[in-house]
Design an enzyme around this catalytic site. Structure first.
Site, mmCIF file in Angstrom:
data_model
loop_
_atom_site.group_PDB
_atom_site.id
_atom_site.type_symbol
_atom_site.label_atom_id
_atom_site.label_comp_id
_atom_site.label_asym_id
_atom_site.label_seq_id
_atom_site.Cartn_x
_atom_site.Cartn_y
_atom_site.Cartn_z
ATOM 1 N N SER A 168 0.827 -1.207 0.000
ATOM 2 C CA SER A 168 0.000 0.000 0.000
ATOM 3 C C SER A 168 0.858 1.251 0.000
ATOM 4 O O SER A 168 2.001 1.241 0.481
ATOM 5 C CB SER A 168 -0.901 0.009 1.238
ATOM 6 O OG SER A 168 -1.538 1.259 1.422
ATOM 7 N N TYR A 181 -2.505 -1.171 10.221
ATOM 8 C CA TYR A 181 -2.610 -1.528 8.801
ATOM 9 C C TYR A 181 -1.341 -1.165 8.039
ATOM 10 O O TYR A 181 -0.778 -2.000 7.316
ATOM 11 C CB TYR A 181 -3.817 -0.819 8.193
ATOM 12 C CG TYR A 181 -3.952 -0.974 6.694
ATOM 13 C CD1 TYR A 181 -4.553 -2.104 6.145
ATOM 14 C CD2 TYR A 181 -3.504 0.021 5.822
ATOM 15 C CE1 TYR A 181 -4.689 -2.246 4.768
ATOM 16 C CE2 TYR A 181 -3.636 -0.112 4.452
ATOM 17 C CZ TYR A 181 -4.231 -1.249 3.929
ATOM 18 O OH TYR A 181 -4.361 -1.390 2.574
#
Length: 277
Positions: A168, A181
């Site tokens: 990400s 995350y």
């Protein structure tokens, strides 16, 4: 666990989310006709019921509990003349990963491409609000699941196979509200580079894709705060979120022979954000 069985999953929010319930549906349809670059190959994709998981050859679709989205994805794959297998379960469970790979090889005959795409995120503004349970659960899905899937798939991957992991932009930029995350995505990037070094001598390539804000069920169903959703994606240089069909080509490129001289690398479909990584 087969796709006819029910999985009761309880989350603190509505994750992982159903694409079928979204008012503004993501744009997933490919912009160009298929070129047969994965002809005759079998791909296993986790988190493939919706979002950026739709792409490939004959496809094993692993998903958590969104049976409606998985059935629609299966229909779409089969409409293209490909075989599709849906398998419901939790990738954070090592036994499930082993069972899913076994079902894939039994049903589709082989395994050439593994795409680790499943993930979950839970926004918290204060690190003290991240519970031990949430921290463990996020790592269980986002990182342990990738590790378990590779372990299960490894005996079936031959020279010419490809592994593509989903990291990400938050790994490179950081994220003030996604502490756990973004940390898992850092682990995934390190795992990608290390696994590439481990497997490249056997002719197996390992790469990753680091999407920016993409319009999938993950964020509107609890992955972002309501405040963030009001301006979702507007902080990118392009000023908007990306769509699944703007990310899927990166996965396809890394899965096929077009990227035969690439391993240990990361592609960045993120709306123009420069991350130098």
């Amino acid at each position: 666990m087969s796709d006819t069985e029910t999985i009761d999953m309880i989350h603190e929010d509505a994750l992982p989310g159903h694409e079928s319930r979204m008012r503004d549906k993501p744009d997933w349809e490919p912009r160009y006709p298929g070129s047969g670059r994965l002809q005759g190959k079998v791909a296993l994709i986790t988190g493939a019921d919706s979002g950026i998981g739709r792409e490939g050859a004959d496809v094993a679709i692993l998903y958590l509990c969104e049976h409606d989205d998985a059935a629609e994805t299966k229909r779409i794959v089969e409409a293209e003349g490909r075989r599709a297998l849906t398998v419901a379960g939790d990738v954070g469970d090592k036994a499930f990963c082993e069972r899913a790979v076994a079902e894939t090889v039994k049903a589709l005959g082989r395994l050439d491409v593994l795409v680790n795409n499943a993930g979950e995120q839970h926004p918290d503004k204060d690190i003290r609000d991240v519970t031990e349970e949430q921290l463990k659960r996020t790592f269980q899905t986002n990182f342990f699941g990738y590790f378990f899937m590779v372990q299960a798939a490894r005996p079936h991957l031959k020279a010419g196979a490809a592994i593509v992991n989903c990291t990400s932009v938050t790994m490179y930029q950081g994220s003030s509200e996604l502490l756990d995350y973004s940390s898992t995505k850092g682990a995934i990037t390190a795992f990608t580079r290390s696994l590439s070094e481990n497997l490249v001598g056997d002719g197996i390539r390992v790469n990753a894709v680091a999407p920016g804000p993409i319009w999938t069920p993950l964020n509107p169903f609890g992955g972002s705060t309501p405040e963030k959703m009001e301006t979702f994606g507007e902080n990118t240089p392009m000023g908007r979120p990306g769509q699944p069909n703007e990310v899927a080509p990166s996965f396809l490129f890394l899965a096929c022979e077009d990227s035969s001289y690439m391993s240990g690398q990361v592609l960045h479909p993120n709306g123009g954000t420069i991350v130098n990584g």
